[in-house]
Design a protein around this motif. Structure first.
Motif, mmCIF file in Angstrom:
data_model
loop_
_atom_site.group_PDB
_atom_site.id
_atom_site.type_symbol
_atom_site.label_atom_id
_atom_site.label_comp_id
_atom_site.label_asym_id
_atom_site.label_seq_id
_atom_site.Cartn_x
_atom_site.Cartn_y
_atom_site.Cartn_z
ATOM 1 N N ASP A 1 -2.521 0.290 -15.943
ATOM 2 C CA ASP A 1 -3.123 1.023 -17.002
ATOM 3 C C ASP A 1 -4.324 1.778 -16.363
ATOM 4 O O ASP A 1 -5.397 1.254 -15.939
ATOM 5 N N ALA B 1 -6.540 3.875 -17.452
ATOM 6 C CA ALA B 1 -7.739 3.680 -18.024
ATOM 7 C C ALA B 1 -8.703 2.436 -17.731
ATOM 8 O O ALA B 1 -9.869 2.480 -17.916
ATOM 9 N N GLN B 2 -7.900 1.219 -17.370
ATOM 10 C CA GLN B 2 -8.449 0.060 -17.355
ATOM 11 C C GLN B 2 -7.834 -0.637 -16.140
ATOM 12 O O GLN B 2 -7.052 -1.187 -16.116
ATOM 13 N N VAL C 1 -5.632 -4.069 -15.324
ATOM 14 C CA VAL C 1 -5.006 -4.448 -16.467
ATOM 15 C C VAL C 1 -3.588 -3.542 -16.564
ATOM 16 O O VAL C 1 -3.497 -2.663 -16.157
ATOM 17 N N GLU D 1 0.152 -2.695 -18.562
ATOM 18 C CA GLU D 1 0.699 -2.580 -19.867
ATOM 19 C C GLU D 1 1.904 -3.032 -19.779
ATOM 20 O O GLU D 1 2.883 -2.583 -18.966
ATOM 21 N N SER E 1 -1.346 -4.781 -23.903
ATOM 22 C CA SER E 1 -2.081 -4.788 -22.240
ATOM 23 C C SER E 1 -2.302 -6.098 -22.014
ATOM 24 O O SER E 1 -2.827 -7.127 -22.939
ATOM 25 N N ALA F 1 -4.335 -8.575 -19.070
ATOM 26 C CA ALA F 1 -5.167 -8.578 -17.724
ATOM 27 C C ALA F 1 -4.318 -9.092 -16.481
ATOM 28 O O ALA F 1 -3.315 -10.068 -16.607
ATOM 29 N N ASP G 1 -3.809 -6.524 -8.712
ATOM 30 C CA ASP G 1 -5.012 -6.226 -8.745
ATOM 31 C C ASP G 1 -5.111 -5.428 -6.990
ATOM 32 O O ASP G 1 -5.754 -4.831 -6.646
#
Length: 548
Positions: A9, A11-12, A15, A17, A32, A34, A118
């Motif tokens: 994602d 935008a985040q 995160v 999707e 969504s 984490a 991440d």
């Protein structure tokens, strides 16, 4: 079947999707998750047997495996893009005609061990969903959509298998490996060469009368050989073997042991073997024909001298299978040559050729068959080709047509649609110049020579690439069957036409049966009701060297 698209994602950060899609790529809903919760979410969704869609299995799957999560099926957008971009079956698609983009680049490096998305950075493009729709449209509009679907599924499953094999690793005994090295090379030195290698180096220097010669420098060694009266153009093994000089035998022995020390010696063992496992980084589709490569560890080139170090754990077995004469059998199936298929109904196809009265010895049969596939123009293969052509006209015609296409600069395809590249611009310019009015004789000869070289490549591409497709289907079928057995037997090695499974001893015989059943299924998936039998040599052993 549910398609589940997994993407970052933008935008985040941190995160991921998960988008549920219809079979034609239309969104049906998304959630969504984490990054820290992704493994649990994938494990939960896996119960519904979805097909996961992601940008690159080599980036996305290892973190899941590290968290103990395995998936049944996926669609690898990067690998599938490469196939559809070039395939003659999808050449009229928007995807095939688009200018080069980020999906055409090399794969991303695998993520850091233990990370869960991440650390992998941004997705390879901003919109994987758009790429998926392009791919689905390319397949739907293809000339042979069924074949392409099978190829894409097999290629994507191969990527899963590669990641799983890297995670599980090949069982490896450091103690056995060290003992083998000591027996071959002598005790490991603190510096310099092992004693047996140094003794051979002294023999070479003495034979050449050059006590200070540096054998590890190819230019120095070449100069030393020539100074001693050896008529060689290089230091390649085949040239050394042809020498009639006292240096020949010690130099050949030195080259062999020096290669072992550099490729699979103590330094290699320390770099690649950890916790009793060898974990190479496989590269599915790393060769243009679809064969695999490795980006480290040399798993596809393990010498026979150290295979005893590949040892099953206590209470386990290695089940090793290789497909007997795979490429000739594939050629028989592709061409529909019933006479060659009849020869292949024996466990040893080459002996079947002899028994049919086509050649007199098994070695002649092998020379002739491989000469047909690889385009030999001299030696025993070329002499035997007329007999092979009369006996198996359909099979020989197929590879000859592939060769002629390559000589013209055309592309050829495997059975499922993987398509060869075109010759480079220099080749095409030379070919055009030789065809132009007033072309010189030297230019014409050079262009013809390069054309024949490319023709040998395309001749082999058809057969080798289709054999790679058969092997992918074989492994995919075997992987599915292994999941049904107790004790989690698992694939640990793959080399073109050979697989190895590490299995609890009590299910090893069942694994052997699964290997044979999977080979039959792979032949049926590709060729339907073919009369060609894909025979296997299967061994249940404690160490890899016992299988050969």
């Amino acid at each position: 079947m549910t398609l589940l698209l997994l993407l970052d994602d933008p935008a985040q950060p941190g995160v991921v999707e998960l988008q549920s899609l219809t079979d034609d790529g239309l969104p049906e809903g998304s959630v969504s998750v984490a990054a820290d919760d992704l493994a649990s979410a994938v494990r939960e969704r896996e119960a519904d047997r979805p097909r996961w869609v992601w940008d690159d299995t080599s980036r996305r799957y290892p973190p899941l495996l590290a968290a103990g999560v395995r998936v049944e099926r996926c669609h690898d957008l990067r690998l599938c893009h490469a196939i559809l971009r070039r395939s003659v079956y999808s050449q009229s698609s928007t995807l095939a005609g688009a200018p080069p983009g980020p999906w055409d680049g090399p794969r991303e490096p695998p993520p850091v061990e233990g990370s869960l998305f991440d650390d992998v950075g941004p997705s390879v493009v901003a919109d994987p969903l758009a790429e998926l729709r392009e791919q689905l449209a390319a397949v739907a509009g293809a000339d042979e959509p069924g074949r392409l679907r099978l190829l894409l599924a097999a290629e994507s499953t191969g990527a899963l298998i590669a990641a799983e094999m890297q995670r599980d690793g090949m069982p490896w005994s450091v103690e056995t490996h060290d003992a083998l090295l000591v027996s071959l090379l002598g005790e490991r030195p603190r510096s310099g060469r092992p004693p047996k290698l140094e003794a051979l180096a002294d023999e070479v220097r003495a034979a050449l009368g050059q006590p200070s010669l540096n054998l590890d420098s190819q230019p120095d060694l070449l100069r030393g050989l020539r100074a001693a009266g050896c008529d060689v153009e290089s230091t390649r093994t085949w040239e050394i073997k042809a020498l009639e000089h006292p240096v020949r035998d010690p130099l050949l022995a030195y080259k062999k042991l020096s290669r072992l020390l550099s490729a699979n010696g103590w330094a290699w063992m320390e770099a690649w073997v950890h916790d009793g496992r060898f974990r190479p980084d496989y590269v599915p589709g790393g060769v243009v024909t679809g064969r695999w490569a490795t980006s480290g560890g040399g798993a596809l080139q393990l010498p026979a001298s150290i295979r005893a170090a590949v040892r099953a754990d206590p209470g386990w077995k290695l089940v090793v299978a290789d497909a007997a004469q795979l490429e000739p059998r594939v050629l028989a199936a592709m061409s529909g040559d019933t006479a060659m298929a009849a020869a292949g109904r024996k466990a040893d196809l080459y002996q079947g050729v002899v028994d049919a009265g086509i050649v007199e010895t098994r070695s002649e049969a092998k020379y002739a068959m491989l000469g047909a596939i690889y385009g030999a123009t001299t030696g025993p293969s070329a002499v035997l080709m007329p007999r092979l052509t009369r006996a198996y006209p359909h099979a020989v015609a197929l590879v000859e047509a592939g060769a002629r296409a390559g000589e013209r600069g055309d592309v050829v395809s495997t059975w499922l649609g993987r398509t060869s590249p075109r010759p480079d611009a220099a080749w095409q310019a030379e070919h055009a110049a030789a065809s132009a009015e007033g072309a010189g004789a030297d230019d014409v000869r050079a262009a013809r020579r390069r054309g024949r070289d490319w023709g040998r490549f395309t001749r082999n591409f058809i057969v080798q690439g289709t054999a790679a497709e058969w092997a992918l289907c074989w492994m995919a079928s075997l992987r599915r069957r292994l999941l049904e057995l107790d004790g989690r037997p698992h694939l640990v090695f793959f080399l073109h036409d050979e697989v190895m499974v590490h299995a609890p001893a009590e299910v090893a015989d069942e694994v052997a049966v699964a290997m044979r059943s999977s080979a039959v299924e792979a032949g049926r998936l590709l060729f339907g009701a073919t009369p060609v039998e894909f025979a296997l040599n299967v061994a249940v052993v404690d160490s890899y060297d016992q299988a050969k």
